[in-house]
Design an enzyme around this catalytic site. Sequence first.
Site, short mmCIF file in Angstrom:
data_model
loop_
_atom_site.label_atom_id
_atom_site.label_comp_id
_atom_site.label_asym_id
_atom_site.label_seq_id
_atom_site.Cartn_x
_atom_site.Cartn_y
_atom_site.Cartn_z
N THR A 1 31.67 9.52 10.05
CA THR A 1 32.71 10.56 9.99
C THR A 1 32.85 11.13 11.40
OG1 THR A 1 32.15 11.13 7.72
CG2 THR A 1 33.41 12.75 8.97
N LYS B 1 39.64 11.60 5.46
CA LYS B 1 38.29 12.15 5.21
C LYS B 1 38.23 13.65 5.51
CE LYS B 1 33.74 12.42 5.01
NZ LYS B 1 32.99 12.32 3.77
N LYS C 1 30.25 20.51 9.82
CA LYS C 1 30.71 19.51 10.80
C LYS C 1 32.13 19.05 10.45
CE LYS C 1 30.26 14.63 11.79
NZ LYS C 1 29.65 13.36 11.45
P1 NAD Z 1 21.65 10.25 10.15
O1 NAD Z 1 21.46 11.17 11.30
O2 NAD Z 1 20.65 10.22 9.06
O3 NAD Z 1 21.78 8.73 10.70
C1 NAD Z 1 22.39 8.38 11.91
C2 NAD Z 1 21.55 7.29 12.54
O4 NAD Z 1 22.19 6.83 13.73
C3 NAD Z 1 20.14 7.77 12.96
O5 NAD Z 1 19.16 6.98 12.32
C4 NAD Z 1 20.14 7.60 14.47
O6 NAD Z 1 18.87 7.24 14.99
C5 NAD Z 1 21.17 6.50 14.65
N1 NAD Z 1 21.73 6.42 15.99
C6 NAD Z 1 22.24 7.42 16.75
N2 NAD Z 1 22.68 6.92 17.92
C7 NAD Z 1 22.44 5.59 17.91
C8 NAD Z 1 22.66 4.53 18.84
N3 NAD Z 1 23.21 4.76 20.04
N4 NAD Z 1 22.29 3.28 18.49
C9 NAD Z 1 21.69 3.05 17.29
N5 NAD Z 1 21.47 4.01 16.35
C10 NAD Z 1 21.83 5.28 16.68
O7 NAD Z 1 23.11 10.57 9.58
P2 NAD Z 1 23.72 10.16 8.14
O8 NAD Z 1 23.45 11.22 7.16
O9 NAD Z 1 23.31 8.75 7.85
O10 NAD Z 1 25.27 10.22 8.47
C11 NAD Z 1 25.92 9.19 9.21
C12 NAD Z 1 27.41 9.45 9.20
O11 NAD Z 1 27.87 9.47 7.85
C13 NAD Z 1 27.81 10.80 9.80
O12 NAD Z 1 28.98 10.63 10.55
C14 NAD Z 1 28.03 11.68 8.58
O13 NAD Z 1 28.96 12.72 8.83
C15 NAD Z 1 28.58 10.68 7.59
N6 NAD Z 1 28.38 11.03 6.17
C16 NAD Z 1 27.18 11.50 5.75
C17 NAD Z 1 27.02 11.83 4.40
C18 NAD Z 1 25.70 12.35 3.88
O14 NAD Z 1 25.66 12.83 2.73
N7 NAD Z 1 24.63 12.26 4.63
C19 NAD Z 1 28.07 11.64 3.48
C20 NAD Z 1 29.30 11.12 3.94
C21 NAD Z 1 29.43 10.81 5.31
#
Ligand code: NAD
Length: 298
Positions: free
Chosen positions: A94, A169, A244
């Site tokens: 997102t 979204k 966010k």
């Molecule tokens: P998270 O922080 O758990 O996971 C993100 C991952 O990306 C981490 O493991 C981090 O180490 C990795 N990362 C960051 N930079 C990187 C790079 N340069 N190379 C490789 N890996 C890298 O976040 P999440 O909860 O999994 O959310 C991910 C996305 O999904 C976000 O944009 C969030 O807004 C969206 N989202 C989350 C939810 C939820 O309920 N958690 C629901 C819908 C959408």
Amino acid sequence: MTRIAFIGLGNMGGGMAANQAKAQHHVSAFDLSAVALERAVAAGCHAAGSVAEAVVDAEVVITMLPAGAHVRGVYGDQILVHAPKTALLIDCSTIDVESARAVAGQARAAGFRFADAPVSGGIMAAEAGTLAFMVGCEADDFAAVEAALAPMSRVTIHAGDPGAGQAAKICNNMLLGISMLGTCEAFALAEKLGLAADRFFEIATKSSGQCWSVSTYCPVPGVGPSTPADRQYEGGFATAMMLKDLKLAQDAAARAGASIPMGAQAEALYALFDGNGFGGKDFSAVLQMLRGRLSELN
Ligand code: NAD
């Protein structure tokens, strides 16, 4: 079997990559976090040492990263440089509409097909393979995007051109943030007026106040279907995540010249709740702030 590169194996990406492996695809996975990478390997993915290594022979590249800056960085410096031009690139993070459009433009200029495909549904839906995807891509590319997302999805909808997935979204989540606040205010007022929460639930779900925040995700513990409210507001959609998305809506509205006063109010209220130290609680816990019972949340 498709060769999939999966970048970003956090709360969401971990479950999503696991479902691609479960569907018998070859998933070459990378995350900066060794713990996240190990978890993906345990779920059937193959560890790559870098983004470049993960994407080098990929047919599909999927990214699930925190925010726009991460997506711009990973695509600009690595994916667009090292992936084969035949690869279908799908960003499920997102992020802001502007970053999504910028990355889509760079990808197209470099000869790639690109889609922004953010998701609705949280960690449980990611693990269960029941996410809803809203997709921004060229119409000709949608069938391939839908097929690539199938092991992770309940429904996949074409929102429009690149960037339209992110637009959908943030509009959806702004509506959700506003409707949850309205729901919480109504239950808080009902309580002050001496109206039992379960009675009001029954009436509102059958009246014109009915909405998802009332009927499916009721913020009052013990009322309606099981929700995070029944688990001390743990394990749902974190307030910090909602905040966010509301900030993304504010930024998008400012750029587009749109008037979203209710979205601004929602952002301010969630910022206040987050600032009180409750960013990790489910977003429906804002009810307790409106009831003046924040102390019960700790
Ligand atoms: P998270 O922080 O758990 O996971 C993100 C991952 O990306 C981490 O493991 C981090 O180490 C990795 N990362 C960051 N930079 C990187 C790079 N340069 N190379 C490789 N890996 C890298 O976040 P999440 O909860 O999994 O959310 C991910 C996305 O999904 C976000 O944009 C969030 O807004 C969206 N989202 C989350 C939810 C939820 O309920 N958690 C629901 C819908 C959408």
